[in-house]
Motif scaffolding. Sequence first.
Motif, PDB file in Angstrom:
ATOM      1  N   SER A  34     -14.542  -1.451  -7.222  1.00 42.45           N
ATOM      2  CA  SER A  34     -13.557  -1.915  -6.198  1.00 42.45           C
ATOM      3  C   SER A  34     -13.244  -3.147  -5.858  1.00 42.45           C
ATOM      4  CB  SER A  34     -14.117  -1.381  -4.741  1.00 42.45           C
ATOM      5  OG  SER A  34     -13.276  -1.579  -3.746  1.00 42.45           O
ATOM      6  N   GLU A  35     -12.199  -3.728  -5.633  1.00 44.57           N
ATOM      7  CA  GLU A  35     -11.852  -5.220  -5.479  1.00 44.57           C
ATOM      8  C   GLU A  35     -11.351  -5.163  -4.011  1.00 44.57           C
ATOM      9  OE1 GLU A  35      -9.864  -7.247  -8.334  1.00 44.57           O
ATOM     10  OE2 GLU A  35     -10.119  -5.631  -9.734  1.00 44.57           O
ATOM     11  N   SER A  36     -11.484  -6.282  -3.473  1.00 43.48           N
ATOM     12  CA  SER A  36     -10.883  -6.752  -1.887  1.00 43.48           C
ATOM     13  C   SER A  36     -10.089  -7.699  -2.352  1.00 43.48           C
ATOM     14  CB  SER A  36     -12.096  -6.714  -0.833  1.00 43.48           C
ATOM     15  OG  SER A  36     -11.416  -7.065   0.371  1.00 43.48           O
ATOM     16  N   ASP A  37      -8.819  -7.924  -1.720  1.00 37.80           N
ATOM     17  CA  ASP A  37      -7.961  -8.972  -1.567  1.00 37.80           C
ATOM     18  C   ASP A  37      -7.401  -9.165  -0.294  1.00 37.80           C
ATOM     19  OD1 ASP A  37      -7.630  -9.657  -4.919  1.00 37.80           O
ATOM     20  OD2 ASP A  37      -7.321  -7.640  -4.532  1.00 37.80           O
ATOM     21  N   GLU A  38      -7.197 -10.378  -0.005  1.00 35.25           N
ATOM     22  CA  GLU A  38      -6.594 -10.680   1.067  1.00 35.25           C
ATOM     23  C   GLU A  38      -5.516 -11.876   0.906  1.00 35.25           C
ATOM     24  OE1 GLU A  38      -8.714 -11.256   5.549  1.00 35.25           O
ATOM     25  OE2 GLU A  38      -8.613 -13.211   4.582  1.00 35.25           O
ATOM     26  N   TYR A  39      -4.347 -11.380   1.534  1.00 32.05           N
ATOM     27  CA  TYR A  39      -2.936 -12.139   1.610  1.00 32.05           C
ATOM     28  C   TYR A  39      -2.438 -12.293   2.823  1.00 32.05           C
ATOM     29  CZ  TYR A  39      -3.508 -11.073  -3.371  1.00 32.05           C
ATOM     30  OH  TYR A  39      -3.964 -11.003  -4.474  1.00 32.05           O
ATOM     31  N   ASP A  40      -1.633 -13.407   3.077  1.00 31.57           N
ATOM     32  CA  ASP A  40      -0.937 -13.597   4.443  1.00 31.57           C
ATOM     33  C   ASP A  40      -0.066 -12.344   4.462  1.00 31.57           C
ATOM     34  OD1 ASP A  40      -2.124 -16.004   5.780  1.00 31.57           O
ATOM     35  OD2 ASP A  40      -1.519 -16.688   3.737  1.00 31.57           O
ATOM     36  N   VAL A  41       0.737 -12.268   3.531  1.00 35.01           N
ATOM     37  CA  VAL A  41       1.823 -10.999   3.536  1.00 35.01           C
ATOM     38  C   VAL A  41       1.859 -10.131   2.250  1.00 35.01           C
ATOM     39  CG1 VAL A  41       4.097 -10.556   3.551  1.00 35.01           C
ATOM     40  CG2 VAL A  41       3.338 -12.652   4.921  1.00 35.01           C
ATOM     41  N   ILE A  42       1.608  -8.881   2.482  1.00 34.79           N
ATOM     42  CA  ILE A  42       1.739  -7.939   1.425  1.00 34.79           C
ATOM     43  C   ILE A  42       3.224  -7.309   1.467  1.00 34.79           C
ATOM     44  CG2 ILE A  42       0.837  -5.935   0.566  1.00 34.79           C
ATOM     45  CD1 ILE A  42      -1.754  -6.572   1.964  1.00 34.79           C
ATOM     46  N   ARG A  94      -8.308  -0.916  -5.292  1.00 38.84           N
ATOM     47  CA  ARG A  94      -8.250  -2.018  -4.526  1.00 38.84           C
ATOM     48  C   ARG A  94      -7.903  -1.842  -3.106  1.00 38.84           C
ATOM     49  NH1 ARG A  94      -5.180  -6.525  -8.300  1.00 38.84           N
ATOM     50  NH2 ARG A  94      -5.763  -7.817  -6.916  1.00 38.84           N
ATOM     51  N   THR A  95      -8.343  -2.496  -2.414  1.00 37.17           N
ATOM     52  CA  THR A  95      -7.668  -2.588  -0.930  1.00 37.17           C
ATOM     53  C   THR A  95      -7.595  -4.063  -0.542  1.00 37.17           C
ATOM     54  OG1 THR A  95      -9.361  -1.068  -0.182  1.00 37.17           O
ATOM     55  CG2 THR A  95      -8.531  -2.272   1.495  1.00 37.17           C
ATOM     56  N   LEU A  96      -6.021  -4.169  -0.380  1.00 33.83           N
ATOM     57  CA  LEU A  96      -5.386  -5.512  -0.152  1.00 33.83           C
ATOM     58  C   LEU A  96      -5.223  -5.644   1.597  1.00 33.83           C
ATOM     59  CD1 LEU A  96      -2.313  -5.361  -2.663  1.00 33.83           C
ATOM     60  CD2 LEU A  96      -4.865  -5.917  -2.845  1.00 33.83           C
ATOM     61  N   THR A  97      -5.574  -6.639   1.908  1.00 32.77           N
ATOM     62  CA  THR A  97      -5.424  -6.684   3.357  1.00 32.77           C
ATOM     63  C   THR A  97      -4.608  -7.996   3.832  1.00 32.77           C
ATOM     64  OG1 THR A  97      -7.668  -6.176   3.740  1.00 32.77           O
ATOM     65  CG2 THR A  97      -6.839  -7.395   5.595  1.00 32.77           C
ATOM     66  N   ALA A  98      -3.808  -7.626   4.545  1.00 29.67           N
ATOM     67  CA  ALA A  98      -2.672  -8.766   5.103  1.00 29.67           C
ATOM     68  C   ALA A  98      -3.240  -9.450   6.439  1.00 29.67           C
ATOM     69  CB  ALA A  98      -1.062  -8.211   5.337  1.00 29.67           C
ATOM     70  N   ARG A  99      -3.058 -10.799   6.407  1.00 28.56           N
ATOM     71  CA  ARG A  99      -3.472 -11.570   7.615  1.00 28.56           C
ATOM     72  C   ARG A  99      -2.568 -11.344   8.714  1.00 28.56           C
ATOM     73  NH1 ARG A  99      -6.181 -14.598   3.755  1.00 28.56           N
ATOM     74  NH2 ARG A  99      -4.600 -15.579   3.184  1.00 28.56           N
ATOM     75  N   GLU A 100      -1.102 -11.441   8.032  1.00 26.63           N
ATOM     76  CA  GLU A 100       0.116 -11.614   9.223  1.00 26.63           C
ATOM     77  C   GLU A 100       0.893 -10.247   9.000  1.00 26.63           C
ATOM     78  OE1 GLU A 100       0.465 -16.115   8.093  1.00 26.63           O
ATOM     79  OE2 GLU A 100       2.174 -15.033   7.625  1.00 26.63           O
ATOM     80  N   ALA A 101       1.225  -9.721   7.815  1.00 23.65           N
ATOM     81  CA  ALA A 101       2.477  -8.894   7.923  1.00 23.65           C
ATOM     82  C   ALA A 101       2.453  -8.045   6.678  1.00 23.65           C
ATOM     83  CB  ALA A 101       3.755  -9.261   8.459  1.00 23.65           C
ATOM     84  N   VAL A 102       2.790  -6.590   6.766  1.00 31.00           N
ATOM     85  CA  VAL A 102       3.137  -5.819   5.645  1.00 31.00           C
ATOM     86  C   VAL A 102       4.595  -5.426   5.510  1.00 31.00           C
ATOM     87  CG1 VAL A 102       2.621  -3.658   4.529  1.00 31.00           C
ATOM     88  CG2 VAL A 102       0.712  -4.861   5.496  1.00 31.00           C
ATOM     89  N   VAL A 103       5.321  -5.691   4.579  1.00 34.58           N
ATOM     90  CA  VAL A 103       6.569  -5.205   4.463  1.00 34.58           C
ATOM     91  C   VAL A 103       7.008  -3.970   3.365  1.00 34.58           C
ATOM     92  CG1 VAL A 103       8.759  -6.037   3.659  1.00 34.58           C
ATOM     93  CG2 VAL A 103       7.194  -7.554   4.763  1.00 34.58           C
ATOM     94  N   ILE A 104       7.573  -3.046   4.065  1.00 38.83           N
ATOM     95  CA  ILE A 104       7.713  -1.991   2.978  1.00 38.83           C
ATOM     96  C   ILE A 104       9.060  -2.122   2.732  1.00 38.83           C
ATOM     97  CG2 ILE A 104       8.091   0.644   2.989  1.00 38.83           C
ATOM     98  CD1 ILE A 104       5.106  -0.507   3.646  1.00 38.83           C
ATOM     99  N   ALA A 105       9.443  -2.072   1.329  1.00 38.53           N
ATOM    100  CA  ALA A 105      10.706  -2.221   0.473  1.00 38.53           C
ATOM    101  C   ALA A 105      10.424  -1.199  -0.888  1.00 38.53           C
ATOM    102  CB  ALA A 105      10.520  -3.687   0.136  1.00 38.53           C
ATOM    103  N   THR A 106      10.124  -0.100  -0.494  1.00 37.06           N
ATOM    104  CA  THR A 106       9.959   0.881  -1.505  1.00 37.06           C
ATOM    105  C   THR A 106      11.389   1.520  -2.079  1.00 37.06           C
ATOM    106  OG1 THR A 106       9.368   2.572  -0.124  1.00 37.06           O
ATOM    107  CG2 THR A 106       7.566   1.433  -1.199  1.00 37.06           C
ATOM    108  N   GLY A 107      12.603   1.253  -1.569  1.00 34.92           N
ATOM    109  CA  GLY A 107      13.790   1.660  -1.563  1.00 34.92           C
ATOM    110  C   GLY A 107      14.163   3.221  -1.602  1.00 34.92           C
TER     111      GLY A 107
END
Length: 463
Positions: A2-10, A128-141
């Motif tokens: 397992s990996e853990s990743d943190e970003y401001d925006v996902i 993997r589990t990605l974590t957003a500090r600020e926001a998540v945007v859904i753009a799956t079409g």
Amino acid sequence: MSESDEYDVIVVGGGPAGENAAQYAVQGSDRTAAIVESELLGGECSYFACIPSKAMLRPLDVRAVAAHLGGLSGVPDVDVEGLLARRDSWVAQYDDAGQVSWAEGAGLTVVRGHGRLTGERTVAVGDRTLTAREAVVIATGSVGVIPPVLAGLAPWTSRDATGVREVPEHLVIVGGGVVSCEAARWMRALGSRVTLLVRGQGVLAPFEPFAGSLVLDALRADGIDVRLDTEVSAATRDAAEDTGLGRIHGGEVRLTLSSGERIEATELLVATGRRPATDGLGLEAVGLTADDLRGAPSGGSLPDWLHTVGDINAEAPLTHWGKYQARMVGARIAARAGHGTEPVAPAFVPVPQVVFTDPQVAAVGLTARQAEAAGRAFSTRDQELSSTTGAVLLRDDLVGSARLVVDDETDTLIGATFVGPEVGDLVHAATIAIVGQVPLDVLRHAVPSYPTSSEIWLRLLEG
């Protein structure tokens, strides 16, 4: 492991809308963004919709001009292999290395795999589990909708039509919208006998009626068999299976129509609409349903950390509209993080659209029918495109019309439709006039160049 990743925006979904949202959210700062994409970065438009279809249609436009102008010695033949090779070049041989290079150059991290929400600001991609500090945007079409009566036939979707490899001898297209009309044109040019089955009384129903009428006449003149007020009541096919992008998906297709007539075809293309791609998105993990995503990108039913851009919110399934939403959402996320100011949109932002049939259809804002349904006090101004010298110079046997829809209370434009050769280049002026709420008495001072098709503006404003 397992990996853990943190970003401001996902951003979940790497089409044009997703790419723009990620870029605008973090550009000019040291903040980070990840784009999660399970297929090709660049999305539907880049590989399976806008780009490949227009790559095939543009040579046909040039050929049509040659066929309708004096002073030329002949009409070029369609080079089937050359046309498909041009398509393949424009989709980069279905390789997204160039898009990935752009994303990385913009400071964006590309994460391969299917993204699903698992909680507030968290997205799972495989292990993997990605974590957003600020926001998540859904753009799956969005994905194509296949009616139940046709679901077991492994029919072509728009992806197969734009990615055509094996040209069917006889192609039946179900649907009368933009995809159907454009695909009918290039498939006919590639050598298919094309039958178009339309449930309604005309094609391009959401547009002004004269637009659908002119396109219908052109389709039929091109040898396409268009059946109106027609539905498929029963259908069978032997050995039906998806054999790959743009290839024949089984044996002969046998259809029974609502009239009782039976027809057979080599392949079937279903273009009966699209729905937001919410399957496996994990909305239940954050207490949402697919209906909650419909509407404005930052609508009231969404938590303040979650946004949508593009087809997923079902506002308008158009690349340029998704990119506009993405620019607004990205800038809003950045502003809330202390970078720049939050954007403010005008009260009415119209949606422009161009249909690359022959003749082209270009429209923005409200049709007369929509203005009436909205209870607006309005009037229309209509002109034939042949009233302008510049347009007539484009084709010796020019066919085309134009309409403005005017708000009578403000004397400003609220809608416009143009039908004719190259009218896609006329619609942006109407978009600017609507967004800017420019009064007609001011628009009259915008002098069109002579001799160009823009002269139609003068005729419409004087009419």
